[in-house]
Motif scaffolding. Structure first.
Motif, PDB file in Angstrom:
ATOM      1  N   PHE A  71      84.141 -41.041 -27.803  1.00  0.00           N
ATOM      2  CA  PHE A  71      83.124 -40.478 -28.683  1.00  0.00           C
ATOM      3  C   PHE A  71      83.818 -40.057 -29.983  1.00  0.00           C
ATOM      4  O   PHE A  71      84.619 -39.112 -29.983  1.00  0.00           O
ATOM      5  CB  PHE A  71      82.457 -39.262 -28.030  1.00  0.00           C
ATOM      6  CG  PHE A  71      81.526 -39.598 -26.910  1.00  0.00           C
ATOM      7  CD1 PHE A  71      80.157 -39.426 -27.044  1.00  0.00           C
ATOM      8  CD2 PHE A  71      82.013 -40.096 -25.709  1.00  0.00           C
ATOM      9  CE1 PHE A  71      79.289 -39.747 -26.018  1.00  0.00           C
ATOM     10  CE2 PHE A  71      81.158 -40.419 -24.673  1.00  0.00           C
ATOM     11  CZ  PHE A  71      79.788 -40.244 -24.823  1.00  0.00           C
ATOM     12  N   PRO A 120      83.032 -35.800 -31.094  1.00  0.00           N
ATOM     13  CA  PRO A 120      82.736 -34.976 -29.919  1.00  0.00           C
ATOM     14  C   PRO A 120      82.112 -33.644 -30.292  1.00  0.00           C
ATOM     15  O   PRO A 120      82.247 -33.161 -31.425  1.00  0.00           O
ATOM     16  CB  PRO A 120      84.117 -34.782 -29.279  1.00  0.00           C
ATOM     17  CG  PRO A 120      85.094 -34.968 -30.393  1.00  0.00           C
ATOM     18  CD  PRO A 120      84.474 -35.996 -31.300  1.00  0.00           C
ATOM     19  N   LEU A 145      72.116 -33.559 -31.810  1.00  0.00           N
ATOM     20  CA  LEU A 145      71.745 -34.624 -30.881  1.00  0.00           C
ATOM     21  C   LEU A 145      70.255 -34.910 -30.934  1.00  0.00           C
ATOM     22  O   LEU A 145      69.443 -34.020 -31.194  1.00  0.00           O
ATOM     23  CB  LEU A 145      72.134 -34.229 -29.448  1.00  0.00           C
ATOM     24  CG  LEU A 145      73.601 -33.908 -29.192  1.00  0.00           C
ATOM     25  CD1 LEU A 145      73.776 -33.414 -27.757  1.00  0.00           C
ATOM     26  CD2 LEU A 145      74.482 -35.122 -29.452  1.00  0.00           C
ATOM     27  N   TYR A 166      82.669 -36.106 -21.279  1.00  0.00           N
ATOM     28  CA  TYR A 166      83.089 -37.102 -22.263  1.00  0.00           C
ATOM     29  C   TYR A 166      82.630 -36.694 -23.663  1.00  0.00           C
ATOM     30  O   TYR A 166      83.359 -36.872 -24.650  1.00  0.00           O
ATOM     31  CB  TYR A 166      82.505 -38.476 -21.925  1.00  0.00           C
ATOM     32  CG  TYR A 166      83.280 -39.244 -20.891  1.00  0.00           C
ATOM     33  CD1 TYR A 166      84.622 -39.549 -21.073  1.00  0.00           C
ATOM     34  CD2 TYR A 166      82.657 -39.700 -19.730  1.00  0.00           C
ATOM     35  CE1 TYR A 166      85.333 -40.273 -20.128  1.00  0.00           C
ATOM     36  CE2 TYR A 166      83.361 -40.419 -18.780  1.00  0.00           C
ATOM     37  CZ  TYR A 166      84.694 -40.707 -18.982  1.00  0.00           C
ATOM     38  OH  TYR A 166      85.399 -41.429 -18.038  1.00  0.00           O
ATOM     39  N   MET A 167      81.424 -36.163 -23.755  1.00  0.00           N
ATOM     40  CA  MET A 167      80.877 -35.790 -25.058  1.00  0.00           C
ATOM     41  C   MET A 167      81.682 -34.669 -25.711  1.00  0.00           C
ATOM     42  O   MET A 167      81.756 -34.578 -26.936  1.00  0.00           O
ATOM     43  CB  MET A 167      79.414 -35.353 -24.904  1.00  0.00           C
ATOM     44  CG  MET A 167      78.486 -36.474 -24.478  1.00  0.00           C
ATOM     45  SD  MET A 167      76.849 -35.879 -23.993  1.00  0.00           S
ATOM     46  CE  MET A 167      76.161 -35.472 -25.598  1.00  0.00           C
TER      47      MET A 167
END
Length: 270
Positions: A9, A12, A22, A65-66
């Motif tokens: 990503f 992040p 988002l 992961y983000m």
């Protein structure tokens, strides 16, 4: 997807304020329509020879992961969020859950015959944190996916949940609406089988992927022993995680052949 590194990503999440950047309610059919088209095409091309499995990462794994920006050996940044920003973390997990439900429903409608949810980073959480920041959302996914399919007069497909490293969670997961519990290669099939039978669940797994580095003879031996431990019924033979890129394809074939042979022998005995 960066070769040799996996998902990355570029931007992040650093602070909870970044959640506002988002799109919390994306049009899943539009953004991920290509996945659904690929599933339908693949289902037709398979011509019923083998079942087609759809999948998604689980909320906690995607969240990590983000925040980390890529894979990690400790996932300390995402675990920092859980302890420092618990409510904001739950908000993000809820957003992800909503999207995952739509994504999996779309896969089932497109032709996937089984859905698997991967909580690949579950083992980084202790049991109380896992319950609040993983299990709660995993439970929602199984329940809501099946509810959505029923509401559209579609027979729900079986669902598998795989929480790598979460040894303590097998019984909790067996009490959800998932039909199959996936085990990694460090988990004891015999103990898990006793738990699964109480709740009428099947198990999936769990040969150590590194076993495929061995000879075909050792692969067959280890696979036979694995299937024996699972008992031969209510079991989807599988590796305990994914293959590594440098593995010999022929060694996977040795695993598949050993599964067929061992399964047939068990059936004959029973």
């Amino acid at each position: 997807m960066v070769p040799g590194k996996g998902p990355v990503f570029p931007n992040p999440l650093v602070t909870p304020e970044d959640i506002q950047k988002l799109n919390a309610t994306p049009d899943v059919s539009k953004e991920l329509g290509y996945v659904f088209e690929a599933i339908t095409l693949t289902r037709h091309k398979l011509e019923g020879k083998v079942p087609l499995i759809g999948f998604s990462g689980a909320p906690w794994t995607l969240m990590s992961y983000m925040i980390e920006g890529s894979g990690s050996t400790t996932f300390s940044k995402s675990r920092f969020w859980v302890y420092r920003y618990p409510e904001e973390s739950k908000k993000l997990l809820s957003i992800l859950t909503d999207v995952i439900v739509k994504y999996l429903v779309g896969q089932a409608k497109a032709g996937a015959q089984l859905l698997q949810v991967f909580e690949s980073h579950g083992g980084f959480l202790d049991e109380p944190i896992f319950d609040d920041f993983s299990l709660f959302y995993l439970r929602r996914i199984a329940s809501e996916v099946k509810q959505h399919l029923v509401s559209e007069d579609i027979t729900p497909v079986p669902m598998t949940v795989f929480a790598k490293g979460a040894h303590y969670a097998v019984e909790s997961l067996a009490q959800t609406e998932y039909d199959v519990i996936g085990l990694d290669w460090t988990m004891d099939p015999e103990k898990a089988r006793n738990t699964a039978q109480k709740y009428n669940k099947s198990l999936q797994g769990n040969l150590d992927p590194a076993a495929l580095y061995g000879s075909c003879e050792s692969i067959a031996q280890r696979t036979t022993e694995m299937i024996r431990k699972f008992g031969g019924r209510g079991h989807i033979a599988n590796l305990g995680h994914g293959m590594h890129p440098d593995m010999e394809p022929g060694h996977l074939n040795a695993f598949v052949e050993a599964v067929h042979k061992s399964s047939e022998e068990l059936i004959q005995k029973q």
